[in-house]
Design a protein around this motif. Structure first.
Motif, PDB file in Angstrom:
ATOM      1  N   UNK A 135      10.761  -3.303   7.402  1.00 11.81           N
ATOM      2  CA  UNK A 135       9.420  -3.350   7.963  1.00 11.81           C
ATOM      3  C   UNK A 135       8.829  -1.944   8.088  1.00 11.81           C
ATOM      4  N   UNK A 136       9.661  -0.984   8.444  1.00 15.93           N
ATOM      5  CA  UNK A 136       9.189   0.401   8.561  1.00 15.93           C
ATOM      6  C   UNK A 136       8.692   0.913   7.211  1.00 15.93           C
ATOM      7  N   UNK A 137       9.512   0.782   6.182  1.00 13.63           N
ATOM      8  CA  UNK A 137       9.108   1.290   4.874  1.00 13.63           C
ATOM      9  C   UNK A 137       7.916   0.509   4.335  1.00 13.63           C
ATOM     10  N   UNK A 138       7.938  -0.821   4.499  1.00 19.92           N
ATOM     11  CA  UNK A 138       6.807  -1.612   4.039  1.00 19.92           C
ATOM     12  C   UNK A 138       5.517  -1.268   4.766  1.00 19.92           C
ATOM     13  N   UNK A 139       5.604  -1.068   6.080  1.00 20.25           N
ATOM     14  CA  UNK A 139       4.407  -0.696   6.839  1.00 20.25           C
ATOM     15  C   UNK A 139       3.865   0.661   6.440  1.00 20.25           C
ATOM     16  N   UNK A 140       4.773   1.610   6.193  1.00 19.60           N
ATOM     17  CA  UNK A 140       4.327   2.938   5.776  1.00 19.60           C
ATOM     18  C   UNK A 140       3.645   2.869   4.411  1.00 19.60           C
ATOM     19  N   UNK A 141       4.207   2.092   3.502  1.00 16.96           N
ATOM     20  CA  UNK A 141       3.594   1.948   2.178  1.00 16.96           C
ATOM     21  C   UNK A 141       2.208   1.309   2.297  1.00 16.96           C
ATOM     22  N   UNK A 142       2.073   0.295   3.140  1.00 16.20           N
ATOM     23  CA  UNK A 142       0.778  -0.363   3.316  1.00 16.20           C
ATOM     24  C   UNK A 142      -0.251   0.595   3.906  1.00 16.20           C
ATOM     25  N   UNK A 143       0.134   1.327   4.955  1.00 12.75           N
ATOM     26  CA  UNK A 143      -0.797   2.249   5.591  1.00 12.75           C
ATOM     27  C   UNK A 143      -1.185   3.385   4.640  1.00 12.75           C
ATOM     28  N   UNK A 144      -0.212   3.896   3.899  1.00 13.33           N
ATOM     29  CA  UNK A 144      -0.493   4.983   2.968  1.00 13.33           C
ATOM     30  C   UNK A 144      -1.417   4.521   1.851  1.00 13.33           C
ATOM     31  N   UNK A 145      -1.222   3.299   1.386  1.00 14.45           N
ATOM     32  CA  UNK A 145      -2.097   2.789   0.324  1.00 14.45           C
ATOM     33  C   UNK A 145      -3.544   2.697   0.805  1.00 14.45           C
TER      34      UNK A 145
END
Length: 864
Positions: free
Chosen positions: A662-672
């Motif tokens: 969830x951490x990595x997925x959330x960071x990828x979503x926010x960065x995108x």
């Protein structure tokens, strides 16, 4: 190799199901217990690409080495033997061969090197816009690796089931449990806990962004930056724990260092077009030659520090080669990078980088054994002298020589450095009494003296021109310390100095950075951030000191120069620091692996009195890998708490895996989303002002990232008055210290004829940026316009009050400009009384008087 005998058995059978469970935990996790029990390390257990595995039986009076892993014999051996096959893998339990082979090592190595080189090519990841693509690559790649890892486990289990190796079909719960255990063992590899340091920094910045800070966008960007560093730490830690991980880390270091050094040298010589790679200035206090090399980082001080780190690591490596007679080819290969690295360091003309590199070199010399100090001097002498000569030639041409002479100077100095080092080494190893050694020492002294004289010349010129830049830094640090005391423990959040220094600066210096890494951390994170970074630095320094002392000088340059400049604002510097720490861990793991390769362990099982009881115990050894519902009657009541402990541990492991995903997925979503906002904003700025296309792009950018004040201000200028005011007021909750937002609000209030409200907004803007002459002149203009509108609307008293407030602004502005002009402080911001400001002040005085004001607006046709 020396063998080591266990005082007790590797695992002794005890009663019940719990003993067997503990035995398998010891075999899988490879822990070293207090009672002397030693089992297989996880790295060796999962090493499927070893070529030296042998068939072995883990039985009494037998030996094993680190390449052997164990497999349950299908026929229960009454003596408790655990057999291994030639491949060294568990066929009935968790097969690690496919997931820990050379393919995974190559993938991790390539991904880590790509991220490091991306940091070099993206201006050191100083700007947030450069950070987003690299973060997307890192996060997306890690998610793909996780997916391939889980899919690989599933396919392996299906193959085992099809081949009939399992007598009981796999249940989903069993498969998920195996996945959790595999990821849990990956998390427990050596050095993986260092991920907690950047994760702690990321969490603190996230809390600042959630709870409120000086700049929400700044806190979010810092959170994303430390998220990238946490992912990078995770990748390098896993790579360091693998076979040949040290080789991959050494390769990445050479590639990054070579790229930074050669790109800068070739840019100076005209071979490589590198925009903004050379900083040119007419200020002799900044550069005695009029130009300084900034390389790919576009900032000479940071560039000098990073090439100094690379030069010292290469210097110590070359000294190790010179210490013994070697062929000429190997010697030349060892000293090949030294001259260009030292030349790049000198061309940066960074006195702080020179000082930090010199102190680290002295520390490296002091840490060497007495017999290894002279080879260090031999490796440094000729390259440093030739680099100093090349520096003087290029500096005389202001780092813009003609291509052919520049190439000839580079080639000649490089060849002279290699030849001089080769001759010095041949003299040193000639063995002809004392004459060769005396000649070598004399050459070293002369070369060092010549290099010092040529290198110090530029520093002397800059010191003779003045020390204004040093005084400005002292003023910055004094103001920063005063600002830090306002939130000593928790800090103000991300980008504190960049958003607040204009409000608290004691003189009009220019500095979006505080030029001190420790102070910058203290302002952003307070003492909590200082303690986190200090603990991380000391832990890494301790590891390097014990297991990789050749990397110690590079880490010292990182720490020393970071305390004198804003190197730590470049994400690349932290990546290099993480890389060095992982390299030291890899060398430690490699050394321990060599030491364990000859360990002999005697396994002495406890024989049972009856064969049936022995077979029962042997079968219970593998009960954990069978479905639990089929053995409910076999589990005794006294093992209930152990089963509960197992379930709790499994829940913890599963939760940890889900949190990571969830951490990595959330960071990828926010960065995108932030990357989309950046693209949309750039497209909007490329459109003509006020066009519908620009407005569409700005609205799309705002939807993706509502925290950026520049997007809000640009969009507000294209909206109707009240909509723009609402948008700007909402933006104040994200950026309460941004002066331009208050100026825009004051302008809108003046257009509405609300002079008092406009005055309050302008007063706040001036308080946040009092040495902004253009901003103060703009405020005076709009205060005059507000007073005129109120006068024309018939609100004479309000117009006089607005004009009187404007007069007070003008008088303070005039007094401040006179103080700066009369003082002896540096006026880097060129703060003066603007050309039209006296006219605005005179008109405001007339409006504030009781007489009818003139409406001839010769000086007020447009805003400044």
């Amino acid at each position: 190799m020396k063998n080591r005998t266990m005082h007790k058995g590797v695992v002794r059978y005890r009663r019940g199901y719990a003993a067997n469970e503990e035995m398998m935990e010891q075999v899988f996790e490879g822990s070293h217990h207090a009672n002397g029990t030693e089992s297989v390390d996880n790295k060796d257990l999962c090493n499927g690409d070893n070529k030296g595995s042998k068939d072995s039986t883990y039985n009494r009076e037998h030996t094993y080495n680190k390449h052997d892993t164990y497999k349950k014999d299908d026929k229960n051996d009454p003596n408790g033997a655990i057999q291994t096959d030639a491949s060294g893998s568990f066929s009935q339990s968790l097969r690690c061969k496919r997931y820990s082979g050379s393919g995974w090592t190559v993938g991790l190595g390539i991904l880590s090197i790509v991220l490091l080189l991306a940091g070099c090519l993206s201006r050191g990841l100083y700007y947030s816009a450069d950070l987003y693509p690299v973060l997307l690559i890192a996060g997306g790649s890690i998610l793909i690796l996780f997916f391939l890892f889980f899919v690989g486990i599933r396919l392996e289990k299906e193959q085992e089931q099809e081949q009939g190796r399992k007598q009981v079909p796999l249940s989903p719960v069993h498969w998920l449990g195996n996945n959790e255990r595999m990821v849990w063992r990956m998390i427990r590899i050596p050095g993986i806990l260092r991920v907690l340091w950047p994760l702690g920094m990321m969490t603190c910045f996230g809390v600042h962004a959630w709870a409120g800070s000086v700049s929400k966008q700044g806190s979010m960007d810092e959170m994303l930056r430390w998220s990238l560093l946490a992912m990078f730490t995770l990748l390098t830690a896993i790579l360091a724990a693998r076979t040949n991980g040290a080789r991959w880390l050494a390769c990445g270091w050479q590639m990054a260092g070579g790229l930074l050094v050669l790109s800068g040298i070739f840019a100076v010589c005209g071979i490589l077009p590198l925009p903004f790679g050379v900083m040119r200035t007419a200020d002799p206090e900044i550069s005695s030659a009029g130009a300084r090399l900034g390389g790919l980082l576009q900032y000479p001080n940071a560039y000098g520090a990073v090439v100094g780190m690379y030069a010292l690591e290469r210097l110590i490596a070359a000294a190790r080669v010179i210490a013994r007679p070697v062929p000429a080819g190997r010697l030349i290969a060892a000293v090949l990078p030294l001259m260009p690295a030292q030349a790049a360091l000198l061309l940066s003309e960074s006195r702080g980088a020179w000082l930090a590199t010199g102190c680290a070199a002295v520390a490296a010399f002091a840490l060497q054994r007495r017999g290894a100090r002279l080879p260090l001097l031999l490796a440094m002498a000729a390259p440093l002298a030739c680099a100093a000569w090349l520096y003087r030639q290029l500096a005389a041409a202001q780092l813009a020589p003609a291509p052919v002479p520049g190439l000839l100077a580079l080639a000649g100095s490089w060849a002279a450095a290699l030849l001089g080092t080769l001759l010095l080494c041949r003299l040193w190893h000639s063995g002809a009494a004392k004459a060769p050694r005396a000649a070598a020492l004399t050459a070293i002294v002369l070369a060092g003296a010549a290099a010092a004289l040529m290198a110090v010349a530029s520093t002397a010129d800059r010191l003779a021109a003045g020390v204004g830049t040093g005084v400005s830094r002292l003023q910055m640090w004094r103001d920063a310390l005063q600002l830090w005391t306002e939130a000593a423990w928790l800090g103000h959040g991300g980008d504190t100095w960049r958003n607040m220094f204009r409000a608290i600066q004691s003189s009009p210096y220019v500095g979006g950075e505080v030029h001190n890494g420790l102070l910058d951390l203290a302002l952003d994170m307070g003492m909590i951030g200082i303690l986190l970074v200090t603990g991380w630095f000391l832990l890494t320094l301790r590891s390097i000191f014990h297991f990789a002392p050749q990397l110690m000088p590079s880490v010292l340059v990182f720490g020393l120069h970071g305390a004198m400049d804003f190197d730590w604002s470049f994400t690349l510097f932290w990546m290099l620091f993480i890389w060095l720490g992982a390299w030291a861990t890899a060398l430690k793991t490699e050394t321990e692996g060599v030491q364990r390769s000859g360990v002999t362990v005697k396994y002495t099982p406890v024989r049972s009195k009856s064969g049936s009881k022995s077979r029962s115990k042997s079968r219970s050894l593998f009960l954990r890998y069978l479905p639990t519902q089929s053995h409910s009657s076999a589990v005794p009541l006294r093992s209930f708490f152990h089963i509960l402990q197992r379930v709790t541990a499994r829940l913890i492991r599963g939760s940890t895996v889900m949190i990571i995903l969830f951490w990595i997925g959330g960071i990828v979503w926010l960065t995108s989303r932030y990357a989309v906002a950046e693209v949309q904003y750039r497209q909007a700025m490329s459109e003509p002002d006020g066009t519908p296309a620009q407005k569409v792009h700005l609205m799309a950018a705002l939807q993706s990232n509502p925290n950026r004040p520049d997007i809000v201000i640009s969009l507000a200028r294209s909206l109707p008055g009240r909509e723009a005011e609402s948008l700007l007021l909402n933006s104040l909750s994200h950026s309460p210290m941004h002066p331009q937002i208050y100026i825009e609000l004051g302008r809108l209030a003046a257009q509405f004829g609300e002079g008092q409200q406009a005055g309050e907004y302008f007063e706040q803007a001036i308080a946040l940026n009092r040495y902004d002459g253009i901003g103060q002149s703009t405020a005076l203009y709009w205060m005059e316009q507000a007073a005129r509108r109120e006068w024309k609307a018939g609100f004479t008293d309000r117009a006089q009050q607005t004009a009187a407030a404007g007069v007070q602004m003008y008088e303070r502005y005039q007094l401040l400009a006179e103080e700066v002009e009369a003082g002896n402080v540096r006026n880097d911001r060129r703060f003066v009384l603007e050309e039209h400001a006296p006219g605005y002040g005179e008109n405001l005085r007339r409006l504030a008087s009781a007489f009818s004001p003139p409406f001839t607006s010769e000086l007020t046709k447009r805003s400044p």
